[in-house]
Each structure stands twice: as structure tokens, then as C-alpha cells.
Scaffold this active site. Structure first.
Site, PDB file in Angstrom:
ATOM      1  N   ARG A   1     -10.941 -10.959  -0.373  1.00 61.70           N
ATOM      2  CA  ARG A   1     -11.762 -11.881  -1.161  1.00 61.70           C
ATOM      3  C   ARG A   1     -11.138 -13.270  -1.184  1.00 61.70           C
ATOM      4  NH1 ARG A   1     -11.236  -7.959  -6.205  1.00 61.70           N
ATOM      5  NH2 ARG A   1     -11.107  -6.540  -4.442  1.00 61.70           N
TER       6      ARG A   1
ATOM      7  N   LYS B   1       0.847  -1.196   0.000  1.00 59.94           N
ATOM      8  CA  LYS B   1       0.000   0.000   0.000  1.00 59.94           C
ATOM      9  C   LYS B   1       0.881   1.244   0.000  1.00 59.94           C
ATOM     10  CE  LYS B   1      -4.162  -1.873   2.177  1.00 59.94           C
ATOM     11  NZ  LYS B   1      -5.035  -1.684   0.997  1.00 59.94           N
TER      12      LYS B   1
HETATM   13  N1  BES Z   1      -8.776  -3.662   3.117  1.00 59.78           N
HETATM   14  C1  BES Z   1      -8.729  -3.131   1.807  1.00 59.78           C
HETATM   15  C2  BES Z   1      -9.943  -2.267   1.491  1.00 59.78           C
HETATM   16  C3  BES Z   1      -9.996  -0.928   2.180  1.00 59.78           C
HETATM   17  C4  BES Z   1      -9.384   0.166   1.595  1.00 59.78           C
HETATM   18  C5  BES Z   1     -10.701  -0.763   3.355  1.00 59.78           C
HETATM   19  C6  BES Z   1      -9.465   1.397   2.227  1.00 59.78           C
HETATM   20  C7  BES Z   1     -10.777   0.467   3.970  1.00 59.78           C
HETATM   21  C8  BES Z   1     -10.155   1.554   3.415  1.00 59.78           C
HETATM   22  C9  BES Z   1      -8.693  -4.249   0.765  1.00 59.78           C
HETATM   23  O1  BES Z   1      -8.017  -5.398   1.152  1.00 59.78           O
HETATM   24  C10 BES Z   1      -7.981  -3.733  -0.428  1.00 59.78           C
HETATM   25  O2  BES Z   1      -6.829  -3.455  -0.323  1.00 59.78           O
HETATM   26  N2  BES Z   1      -8.701  -3.596  -1.537  1.00 59.78           N
HETATM   27  C11 BES Z   1      -8.139  -3.127  -2.747  1.00 59.78           C
HETATM   28  C12 BES Z   1      -8.592  -4.033  -3.861  1.00 59.78           C
HETATM   29  C13 BES Z   1      -7.834  -3.852  -5.147  1.00 59.78           C
HETATM   30  C14 BES Z   1      -6.408  -4.285  -4.997  1.00 59.78           C
HETATM   31  C15 BES Z   1      -8.495  -4.682  -6.221  1.00 59.78           C
HETATM   32  C16 BES Z   1      -8.617  -1.697  -2.980  1.00 59.78           C
HETATM   33  O3  BES Z   1      -9.781  -1.380  -2.696  1.00 59.78           O
HETATM   34  O4  BES Z   1      -7.810  -0.876  -3.412  1.00 59.78           O
HETATM   35 MN    MN Z   2      -5.939  -5.273   0.744  1.00 60.82          MN
END
Ligand code: BES
Ligand code: MN
Ligand code: ZN
Length: 503
Positions: free
Chosen positions: A356, A280
Site C-alpha cells: 500500500r 515474515k
Molecule cells: N504481500 C503481502 C500479502 C500476501 C500475503 C500475499 C500472503 C500473498 C500471500 C503483503 O505485503 C503483506 O505482507 N500484507 C500483510 C499486511 C499486514 C501487515 C497489515 C498481511 O496480509 O499480513
Molecule cells: Mn508485506
């Protein structure tokens, strides 16, 4: 905070703050507020006439009694317009009043039940709303700090009822509301705790302890059990962490599973989400927030706690796959292909689409119960926040009737959901060249929300299913009634309502 009930006259109750209420547009208050107005020589009526006591929903007007009644301070709480009044308004108003009393530094508060009189609400439900609002509004997250807490906490809320015949009903409602709110706050504690404390093992231990307390059956699968079951997709996420993964199974009414409808609730339990090798980077400065990426799992623990204490007449199963999403030399990599419990394969495009993945194997496991419904709660995508902001969770209904049940529960609980599409076109976007499915559409940035739901649907079995994306609701940045800043455990009240309304 202790909530008790006392039969008696509002003018005789001694407490630091006394809360009564008023509908908008009422000039001469009746009931408890009227009795108080009389004891105060008409001073409430006078404030109304002056326009200083509006009755608007959640507005509070402070008066001092100067010895005219036992309580020194009186708050007149606005209930809004009578024809717009409902349970949710009762909760909102109650929350505002208790917040004001807390701000005044009250240790003891006395209040009437809002909405059970002219408001026309069912007394037990109105009492439940009051208890819920008081406990949710005054919740504070656990801290590991040597600094003393600044604000004084309310010790006791005394609910005053004049009519002795109504006391048992109100008592029952207060108990229900207290169970629900304490279950939410139990989940909030877990959500708020940092990832070095709330590890998968710690959460599993908490689940075991809670289960023993409330009479749930609890089983925890260890890594070796997951290997035996072939949960290769869940284990792929866990490979990068030194914290052993855990899979918590809670069951209410396990002995009566043959006779009762079965509901399975699944919660995403990523105790910390770094993104993995798809690190991230863009959101590094807010990465600390990813300690709440197990809100779905915490919610499931809270919901099962409430289901047991309220003894809902259903067979309820809670599944919480728990692991960190971190990196080491054994961590999963983009391009890897893994096989899950159902035998289906998936290709990792982004290791940050890990939620997921762990849900895929949990949804496969849910099939074992031949359930009447499976609902998963997950902080799954940032994109849902772009779509809906902090005002509703995304509802992806694989089954229309189940979706409608969830929407009805949302209406009644005040925890909003908004329906999102699940067209098969979204499934086409996650077709993989190397496996049955891929976990992200990257580098394509569009369709992030619905493709996540289609990925999950790929791993569901032959049962009615719905997915609720709570990513934008789990952590509150701007407090609102019943949701102080921080951990919300959004979803507990929603699904407890669904279970209670099931039959
Ligand atoms: N835990 C995150 C989603 C999230 C993002 C929750 C911001 C709360 C605040 C999830 O695991 C994630 O990283 N999702 C990605 C998916 C993408 C890589 C397809 C996202 O939403 O960017
Ligand atoms: Mn994630
Ligand atoms: Zn995540």
C-alpha cells in the site's frame, strides 16, 4: 505452440489427435462430430448409447480410428448442457481437451471451434476462446534447470473449418485470443522468475524491450526522479534494498490522449517481500512465494502489451512501481513517518504493509493524467485469501460505476471478482496519532482487508478508482482449467476485457 486454420473436411485432416465435441443429452451427433461418426460406422453414437460418452462439460472420450479417417486418435469433448453453454464453458472445455491431448503425447492436434455451431456463440469469440484456452492451459513456467523437460509439448494446433466463408472471422478470433493468452503468459513468466533474476531493473528492461516490440511509449523513473517528485513513501520501502527502485510508465495511444478516454492501471511491484523489519516470521517456510509479490506489476505490463497489439481505442497508461522489501541498516522502521508525493504523511506501523505504501505514491502520480478511471492490481493482503479463498479476487470499488464495469468484465472473462465493503468506519481504524494515516491496524488483527483499501483511497486524487486484491489468485496451488500450478498472472484477462468493452 502454433495455432493455424485450415479449411476442409474433418475426416481428411491428419494430426496425432483430432478433437470434436458433443453436448450433453445429444444421441445422434450432427455437424463435424456427425460426419466423423458416419465415417467411423456409427461408433460415436454407439458409445453415447452405452453411456460411455457423456457430453459432460470437459469430459473427453478417446477413440481410435483404425484408418477410417486420417487422424489415428479422436477425442470427443463434452460441452455440457446446451442451455448452460457460454464463452466460459467453451474455454473450460477447450482447456480440458488440449490437456488430454498433451497427456497423450500429441505433437499435432486438429480441432473444430467449440460452440460456434449449435452452441450459438459468435464465431470470432468462440475461436478466441479456443486459442486462449489452448495457450493458457499448456503454459509452463520458466526453469533454470539442466534436467530435460519430461512431457512432450504440442507443436501445432490446426483449427478445421468446413465453411470457407467463416474462415476469415475465425482467423481474426484466433489472433485476438492468441494476443491475450500470450500477454498473460508473458506476465506469468515475470511472476514466476525468482527475485534474484526478476529484479526491479530487469523488469524495467523487459518493459522497455516489450514496449519497443509492440509500439508502446515507455519511460522509467530512477531513484533520483522519484526523489525530485517527492515520492517519499515509495522510497521508504526501497531504502532497505541494494536493488535500485524503478517506476515503469507504459503508454498506449499517448499521441491521442486529448481525444480518447484515459485509463490508468497501477500494479504492485514488490519483487520480493521479506516483510522488512516486521519480518515474515510466521510464514518463513513459505516466504519463497513472495517472489510473486510483483504480480500486479507483471499484469500491468501484460495488459499494456495486449492493449497495444489489439489496438484498443483508449489512452491506456500502465504504472508499475518496483522495489524489493528487504532490510539493511538504512531500512525503514516501524514508527517512521514519511511524506508522499501528494504532501500527505503516513506512519509505518508494519513494514510488511509495504504494498500500500508504494501504491500510495503511484496513485498520486496517476492524478497527473486526469484519468477517466484508475484501477490498481495488488497482492495486497493475506486476509483476502481468508475471506474468498482461491476462487475470486477482492473488488474494492471507490467508484460504483467503475466497480460495475469491472464486475461485467469479470463475468465475460471468467476471472472472478467479489465486491468488498469500503465503509468510512474502516478509515477510522487507520487514523494515526503522528501522521495523516497509518499503514496497519496492528496489533488489532481485524479488518485487515478493508483497511488496506481505505489506506489506498486516502492517496487517490479526484478520479474514479477501484482496487483489486489478487493476493489469493496470483499463485495457483491446485491446478484448474487454464490455470496450471504456479504463476497465474490473474487480472490480465480481466482488465483486457474491461478495456475492450470500455466504449
Ligand atoms: N504481500 C503481502 C500479502 C500476501 C500475503 C500475499 C500472503 C500473498 C500471500 C503483503 O505485503 C503483506 O505482507 N500484507 C500483510 C499486511 C499486514 C501487515 C497489515 C498481511 O496480509 O499480513
Ligand atoms: Mn508485506
Ligand atoms: Zn507484499
Amino acid at each position: 505452440m502454433k495455432i493455424t486454420i485450415q479449411q476442409g473436411n474433418i475426416t481428411d485432416i491428419s494430426a496425432d489427435v483430432l478433437i470434436v465435441n458433443l453436448f450433453q443429452g445429444v444421441e445422434r451427433p450432427a455437424g463435424a462430430t456427425g460426419a466423423l461418426d458416419k465415417a467411423l460406422g456409427g461408433r460415436i453414437s454407439e458409445l453415447i448409447a452405452l453411456g460411455d460418452c457423456s457430453g459432460k462439460l470437459g469430459d473427453t472420450t478417446l477413440l481410435y480410428s483404425h484408418g477410417a479417417v486420417a487422424a489415428p486418435r479422436i477425442l470427443v469433448l463434452g460441452l455440457g448442457k446446451r442451455d448452460a453453454f457460454d464463452l466460459h464453458a467453451a474455454r473450460t472445455a477447450s482447456a480440458r481437451a488440449i490437456a488430454r491431448a498433451a497427456k497423450l503425447g500429441a505433437a499435432t492436434v486438429a480441432t473444430i471451434v467449440h460452440g460456434a455451431g449449435v452452441g450459438g456463440l459468435e464465431p470470432a469469440q468462440a475461436a478466441a476462446a479456443l486459442a486462449e484456452a489452448c495457450l493458457l492451459e499448456t503454459y509452463r513456467m520458466p526453469r533454470q534447470s539442466s534436467r530435460e523437460e519430461k512431457t512432450r509439448r504440442i507443436q501445432e494446433v490446426v483449427v478445421v473449418e468446413y465453411d470457407a466463408a467463416r474462415v476469415p472471422l475465425l482467423e481474426q478470433g484466433l489472433r485476438t485470443g492468441t494476443i491475450i493468452a500470450e500477454s498473460v503468459n508473458f506476465a506469468r513468466d515475470l511472476e514466476a522468475l525468482p527475485a534474484n533474476i526478476a529484479t526491479p531493473a530487469m523488469i524495467a528492461d523487459t518493459a522497455r524491450r516489450m514496449a519497443a516490440e509492440v509500439g508502446l511509449q515507455c519511460t522509467v523513473l530512477e531513484k533520483a526522479d522519484m526523489e525530485d517528485l517527492g515520492m517519499g513513501i515509495l522510497l521508504a520501502v526501497a531504502k532497505g534494498s541494494d536493488q535500485p527502485p524503478q517506476f515503469v510508465i507504459l503508454e498506449h495511444n499517448a499521441q491521442r490522449r486529448q481525444d480518447l478516454p484515459t485509463n490508468v492501471l497501477v500494479g504492485k511491484g514488490i519483487t520480493f517481500d521479506t516483510g522488512g523489519y516486521s519480518l515474515k516470521v510466521a510464514s518463513a517456510s513459505s516466504m519463497w512465494r513472495m517472489k510473486d509479490d510483483m504480480t500486479g506489476a507483471a499484469d500491468v505490463l501484460g495488459i499494456l502489451r495486449a492493449a497495444a497489439l489489439l489496438d484498443v481505442p483508449l489512452h491506456v497508461v500502465g504504472l508499475a512501481p518496483l522495489t524489493e522489501n528487504t532490510i539493511n541498516g538504512r531500512a525503514q522502521k516501524p514508527g517512521d513517518v514519511y511524506t508522499g508525493m501528494s504532501g500527505k504523511t503516513m506512519e509505518v506501523i508494519s513494514t510488511d504493509a509495504e504494498g500500500r505504501m508504494i501504491l500510495a505514491d503511484a496513485l498520486a502520480y496517476a492524478g497527473r493524467y486526469h484519468p477517466d478511471a484508475v484501477i490498481d492490481l495488488a497482492t495486497l493482503t493475506g486476509a483476502i485469501g481468508i475471506a474468498l479463498g482461491p476462487h475470486a479476487a477482492g473488488l474494492f470499488a471507490g467508484d460504483e460505476a467503475l466497480g460495475q464495469r469491472i464486475q461485467a468484465a469479470a463475468e465475460r472473462s471468467g476471472e472472478r471478482v467479489w465486491p468488498m465493503p469500503m465503509y468510512d468506519d474502516y478509515a477510522a481504524a487507520i487514523r494515526s496519532d503522528f501522521a495523516d494515516v497509518k499503514n496497519s491496524t496492528a496489533p488489532l488483527k481485524r479488518m485487515g482487508v478493508s483497511t488496506s483499501a481505505k489506506f489506498l483511497q486516502h492517496f487517490t486524487e479526484d478520479y474514479p478508482w477501484a482496487h483489486i486484491d489478487i493476493a489469493s489468485m496470483a499463485w495457483i496451488d491446485k491446478a484448474r482449467p487454464m490455470y496450471p500450478n504456479g504463476a497465474s498472472a490473474f487480472g490480465v484477462r480481466l482488465l483486457v476485457q474491461l478495456l475492450r468493452d470500455w466504449s
